[in-house]
Write a protein that holds these residues in place. Structure first.
Motif, PDB file in Angstrom:
ATOM      1  N   TYR A 126      44.427  35.947  29.744  1.00  0.00           N
ATOM      2  CA  TYR A 126      44.834  36.792  30.862  1.00  0.00           C
ATOM      3  C   TYR A 126      45.825  37.858  30.401  1.00  0.00           C
ATOM      4  O   TYR A 126      46.370  37.786  29.298  1.00  0.00           O
ATOM      5  N   ARG A 127      46.066  38.829  31.292  1.00  0.00           N
ATOM      6  CA  ARG A 127      47.187  39.750  31.136  1.00  0.00           C
ATOM      7  C   ARG A 127      48.312  39.262  32.032  1.00  0.00           C
ATOM      8  O   ARG A 127      48.076  38.853  33.173  1.00  0.00           O
ATOM      9  N   VAL A 128      49.526  39.295  31.518  1.00  0.00           N
ATOM     10  CA  VAL A 128      50.694  38.808  32.255  1.00  0.00           C
ATOM     11  C   VAL A 128      51.631  39.995  32.447  1.00  0.00           C
ATOM     12  O   VAL A 128      52.160  40.539  31.477  1.00  0.00           O
ATOM     13  N   VAL A 129      51.821  40.409  33.697  1.00  0.00           N
ATOM     14  CA  VAL A 129      52.522  41.670  33.958  1.00  0.00           C
ATOM     15  C   VAL A 129      53.683  41.470  34.920  1.00  0.00           C
ATOM     16  O   VAL A 129      53.627  40.658  35.843  1.00  0.00           O
ATOM     17  N   ALA A 130      54.752  42.233  34.681  1.00  0.00           N
ATOM     18  CA  ALA A 130      55.862  42.282  35.628  1.00  0.00           C
ATOM     19  C   ALA A 130      55.384  42.961  36.901  1.00  0.00           C
ATOM     20  O   ALA A 130      54.682  43.970  36.849  1.00  0.00           O
ATOM     21  N   ALA A 131      55.758  42.399  38.056  1.00  0.00           N
ATOM     22  CA  ALA A 131      55.227  42.898  39.333  1.00  0.00           C
ATOM     23  C   ALA A 131      56.314  43.134  40.369  1.00  0.00           C
ATOM     24  O   ALA A 131      56.088  42.995  41.566  1.00  0.00           O
ATOM     25  N   GLY A 132      57.526  43.451  39.921  1.00  0.00           N
ATOM     26  CA  GLY A 132      58.571  43.814  40.870  1.00  0.00           C
ATOM     27  C   GLY A 132      59.529  42.680  41.180  1.00  0.00           C
ATOM     28  O   GLY A 132      59.706  41.749  40.385  1.00  0.00           O
ATOM     29  N   GLU A 133      60.128  42.753  42.348  1.00  0.00           N
ATOM     30  CA  GLU A 133      61.154  41.806  42.747  1.00  0.00           C
ATOM     31  C   GLU A 133      60.827  41.203  44.105  1.00  0.00           C
ATOM     32  O   GLU A 133      60.050  41.754  44.881  1.00  0.00           O
ATOM     33  N   GLY A 134      61.424  40.050  44.381  1.00  0.00           N
ATOM     34  CA  GLY A 134      61.203  39.391  45.654  1.00  0.00           C
ATOM     35  C   GLY A 134      62.224  38.293  45.862  1.00  0.00           C
ATOM     36  O   GLY A 134      63.292  38.287  45.222  1.00  0.00           O
ATOM     37  N   PHE A 135      61.899  37.345  46.730  1.00  0.00           N
ATOM     38  CA  PHE A 135      62.786  36.223  47.015  1.00  0.00           C
ATOM     39  C   PHE A 135      61.962  34.949  47.082  1.00  0.00           C
ATOM     40  O   PHE A 135      60.799  34.948  47.503  1.00  0.00           O
ATOM     41  N   ALA A 136      62.564  33.848  46.669  1.00  0.00           N
ATOM     42  CA  ALA A 136      61.978  32.517  46.808  1.00  0.00           C
ATOM     43  C   ALA A 136      63.121  31.527  46.879  1.00  0.00           C
ATOM     44  O   ALA A 136      64.125  31.668  46.170  1.00  0.00           O
ATOM     45  N   CYS A 137      62.986  30.554  47.745  1.00  0.00           N
ATOM     46  CA  CYS A 137      64.029  29.548  47.925  1.00  0.00           C
ATOM     47  C   CYS A 137      65.362  30.213  48.283  1.00  0.00           C
ATOM     48  O   CYS A 137      66.427  29.713  47.930  1.00  0.00           O
ATOM     49  N   GLY A 138      65.289  31.369  48.960  1.00  0.00           N
ATOM     50  CA  GLY A 138      66.494  32.086  49.341  1.00  0.00           C
ATOM     51  C   GLY A 138      67.220  32.749  48.195  1.00  0.00           C
ATOM     52  O   GLY A 138      68.370  33.180  48.347  1.00  0.00           O
ATOM     53  N   ARG A 139      66.549  32.874  47.036  1.00  0.00           N
ATOM     54  CA  ARG A 139      67.191  33.412  45.846  1.00  0.00           C
ATOM     55  C   ARG A 139      66.427  34.655  45.380  1.00  0.00           C
ATOM     56  O   ARG A 139      65.200  34.713  45.470  1.00  0.00           O
ATOM     57  N   PRO A 140      67.136  35.650  44.842  1.00  0.00           N
ATOM     58  CA  PRO A 140      66.447  36.809  44.264  1.00  0.00           C
ATOM     59  C   PRO A 140      65.557  36.364  43.107  1.00  0.00           C
ATOM     60  O   PRO A 140      65.930  35.496  42.318  1.00  0.00           O
ATOM     61  N   ALA A 141      64.401  36.976  43.017  1.00  0.00           N
ATOM     62  CA  ALA A 141      63.435  36.564  41.999  1.00  0.00           C
ATOM     63  C   ALA A 141      62.738  37.773  41.406  1.00  0.00           C
ATOM     64  O   ALA A 141      62.581  38.815  42.056  1.00  0.00           O
ATOM     65  N   ARG A 142      62.316  37.632  40.158  1.00  0.00           N
ATOM     66  CA  ARG A 142      61.435  38.604  39.515  1.00  0.00           C
ATOM     67  C   ARG A 142      60.007  38.086  39.623  1.00  0.00           C
ATOM     68  O   ARG A 142      59.750  36.908  39.382  1.00  0.00           O
ATOM     69  N   LEU A 143      59.082  38.973  39.969  1.00  0.00           N
ATOM     70  CA  LEU A 143      57.688  38.587  40.154  1.00  0.00           C
ATOM     71  C   LEU A 143      56.898  38.862  38.888  1.00  0.00           C
ATOM     72  O   LEU A 143      57.062  39.905  38.249  1.00  0.00           O
ATOM     73  N   VAL A 144      56.038  37.927  38.541  1.00  0.00           N
ATOM     74  CA  VAL A 144      55.125  38.086  37.413  1.00  0.00           C
ATOM     75  C   VAL A 144      53.727  37.720  37.884  1.00  0.00           C
ATOM     76  O   VAL A 144      53.532  36.653  38.474  1.00  0.00           O
ATOM     77  N   ASP A 145      52.765  38.611  37.662  1.00  0.00           N
ATOM     78  CA  ASP A 145      51.380  38.352  38.029  1.00  0.00           C
ATOM     79  C   ASP A 145      50.544  38.103  36.788  1.00  0.00           C
ATOM     80  O   ASP A 145      50.739  38.754  35.745  1.00  0.00           O
ATOM     81  N   VAL A 146      49.614  37.182  36.906  1.00  0.00           N
ATOM     82  CA  VAL A 146      48.670  36.872  35.838  1.00  0.00           C
ATOM     83  C   VAL A 146      47.311  37.399  36.274  1.00  0.00           C
ATOM     84  O   VAL A 146      46.792  37.003  37.326  1.00  0.00           O
ATOM     85  N   LEU A 147      46.741  38.330  35.488  1.00  0.00           N
ATOM     86  CA  LEU A 147      45.560  39.068  35.901  1.00  0.00           C
ATOM     87  C   LEU A 147      44.329  38.691  35.094  1.00  0.00           C
ATOM     88  O   LEU A 147      44.409  38.486  33.872  1.00  0.00           O
ATOM     89  N   ARG A 148      43.208  38.636  35.787  1.00  0.00           N
ATOM     90  CA  ARG A 148      41.919  38.470  35.119  1.00  0.00           C
ATOM     91  C   ARG A 148      41.483  39.799  34.503  1.00  0.00           C
ATOM     92  O   ARG A 148      42.127  40.838  34.711  1.00  0.00           O
ATOM     93  N   ALA A 149      40.370  39.770  33.788  1.00  0.00           N
ATOM     94  CA  ALA A 149      39.867  40.983  33.132  1.00  0.00           C
ATOM     95  C   ALA A 149      39.530  42.070  34.144  1.00  0.00           C
ATOM     96  O   ALA A 149      39.623  43.264  33.839  1.00  0.00           O
ATOM     97  N   ASP A 150      39.142  41.672  35.376  1.00  0.00           N
ATOM     98  CA  ASP A 150      38.786  42.677  36.390  1.00  0.00           C
ATOM     99  C   ASP A 150      39.999  43.179  37.169  1.00  0.00           C
ATOM    100  O   ASP A 150      39.862  43.972  38.102  1.00  0.00           O
ATOM    101  N   GLY A 151      41.198  42.725  36.797  1.00  0.00           N
ATOM    102  CA  GLY A 151      42.417  43.193  37.447  1.00  0.00           C
ATOM    103  C   GLY A 151      42.865  42.388  38.638  1.00  0.00           C
ATOM    104  O   GLY A 151      43.952  42.631  39.175  1.00  0.00           O
ATOM    105  N   THR A 152      42.066  41.431  39.101  1.00  0.00           N
ATOM    106  CA  THR A 152      42.483  40.598  40.226  1.00  0.00           C
ATOM    107  C   THR A 152      43.477  39.547  39.757  1.00  0.00           C
ATOM    108  O   THR A 152      43.489  39.131  38.592  1.00  0.00           O
TER     109      THR A 152
END
Length: 343
Positions: A126-152
């Motif tokens: 897969y491709r592993v890409v930084a995808a911005g910022e967000g929140f989880a468990c009430g805490r600031p988080a960095r988002l990382v997406d794992v992409l297939r060859a078709d980009g999904t």
């Protein structure tokens, strides 16, 4: 047994989309994540590696809620976790009440800290890409997406911005539906210990025993459908062959033992007919299966999308459903010799 407050359970259910809107996989649509500026660069891989190291090196305690969805329904568990550097992760699972030490990169440990070998396989598939910022468990988080060859997106991670472990992890099928999700409902981080050495599970494949196993007559595939690569093969007491397969996101564990399956002891399991053979399934999401074929008993435990598990199970050895006379013969044989894979 620890009884979790109802507010904690409700918060977890809301967090994973189980209340007020239906299961998360029913309300999340397929999406395509914009590619990195540099097409060939996995900008999120190092972020995920840092979070995985933190999940092993830093002390913390908290509650995780884990859910998997399958064709027959969903299965969920609550994990009370405590990580102590140098001692490892202790997990108390509800509703079973079992307490065990577990690797945080395995299904038993919540898959919150992938090992280096998992990251190696992930980068190949897969491709592993930084995808911005967000929140989880009430805490600031960095988002990382794992992409297939078709980009999904095949997965999304929420990484604690303050140097803690993975806060949330979701797996998606090819249609964009969330099929597995795990998240911290609450998390307490211990202070950073200055001078502490980072801890990371060793890289490389645990396949050193493969030549010996093959010389002893064991035959097993080096890959299963869904880009599942064999990353571990060894025998374990009492006489099991363990095979571990992964695409970097999911894990399918296969245990093989010589003998016959004592179906009368499979309480809590139900039989399913698949392409002319019988397998036994224990959980609604289809992550735990067992069957007999060719004088061996096969047990599969998985943390993977249901279609991936089904394809992996189908690719392993099976025998057709036996006729009445064959079943009677096997029943007589079980009076003399039987195998209980859970004894």
């Amino acid at each position: 047994m620890i009884r979790l407050p109802a507010t904690v359970i409700l918060a977890a259910m809301l967090l994973l989309g189980l209340v007020a809107g239906g299961p998360a996989h029913a309300v999340r649509s397929s999406h395509t994540v914009p590619p990195d500026d540099v097409e060939s660069e996995d900008t999120g891989l190092q972020l995920l590696r840092e979070a995985a190291v933190a999940g092993r090196s830093r002390g913390y305690s908290g509650t995780q809620y884990v859910t998997a969805w399958g064709a027959s329904g969903a299965s969920s568990s609550v994990l009370e976790v405590r990580n102590v550097p140098g001692r490892g992760l202790t997990v108390r699972s509800e509703p079973s009440g079992s307490v065990r030490h577990a690797d945080p990169g395995t299904p038993a440990g919540g898959m919150s800290s992938p090992s280096e070998v998992m990251l190696e396989v992930l980068a190949r598939n897969y491709r592993v890409v930084a995808a911005g910022e967000g929140f989880a468990c009430g805490r600031p988080a960095r988002l990382v997406d794992v992409l297939r060859a078709d980009g999904t997106a095949a997965a999304r991670y929420w990484l604690d911005e303050s140097g803690g472990p993975v806060l949330r992890r979701e797996l998606m099928d090819a249609g964009g539906r969330v099929v597995s999700a795990g998240a911290f409902v609450d998390l307490t981080l211990d202070p950073v210990v200055r001078g502490a050495m980072p801890v990371m599970a060793a890289g490389g494949f645990d396949l050193a025993e493969t030549p010996r196993l093959e010389a002893e007559g064991w035959r097993f595939p080096r890959a299963l459908p869904g880009r599942l690569e064999l990353f571990a093969a060894h025998d374990t007491p009492p006489g099991y062959l363990y095979l571990g397969y992964s695409d970097g996101l999911s894990v399918v564990s296969v245990f093989v033992q010589s003998g016959m399956l004592d179906e009368e002891r499979l309480r809590g399991w139900h039989a399913e007919q698949r392409k002319g053979h019988t397998i036994w399934v224990r959980d609604p999401a289809g992550q735990e299966t067992i069957w007999a074929s060719g004088g061996h008993v096969y047990t599969v435990f998985a943390d993977a999308p249901a279609d991936m598990v089904d394809a992996a199970v189908a690719a392993l050895p099976h025998e057709p459903v036996p006729d009445l006379w064959t079943r009677l013969g096997r029943g007589a044989s079980r009076l003399l010799s039987w195998v209980n894979p859970f004894g």
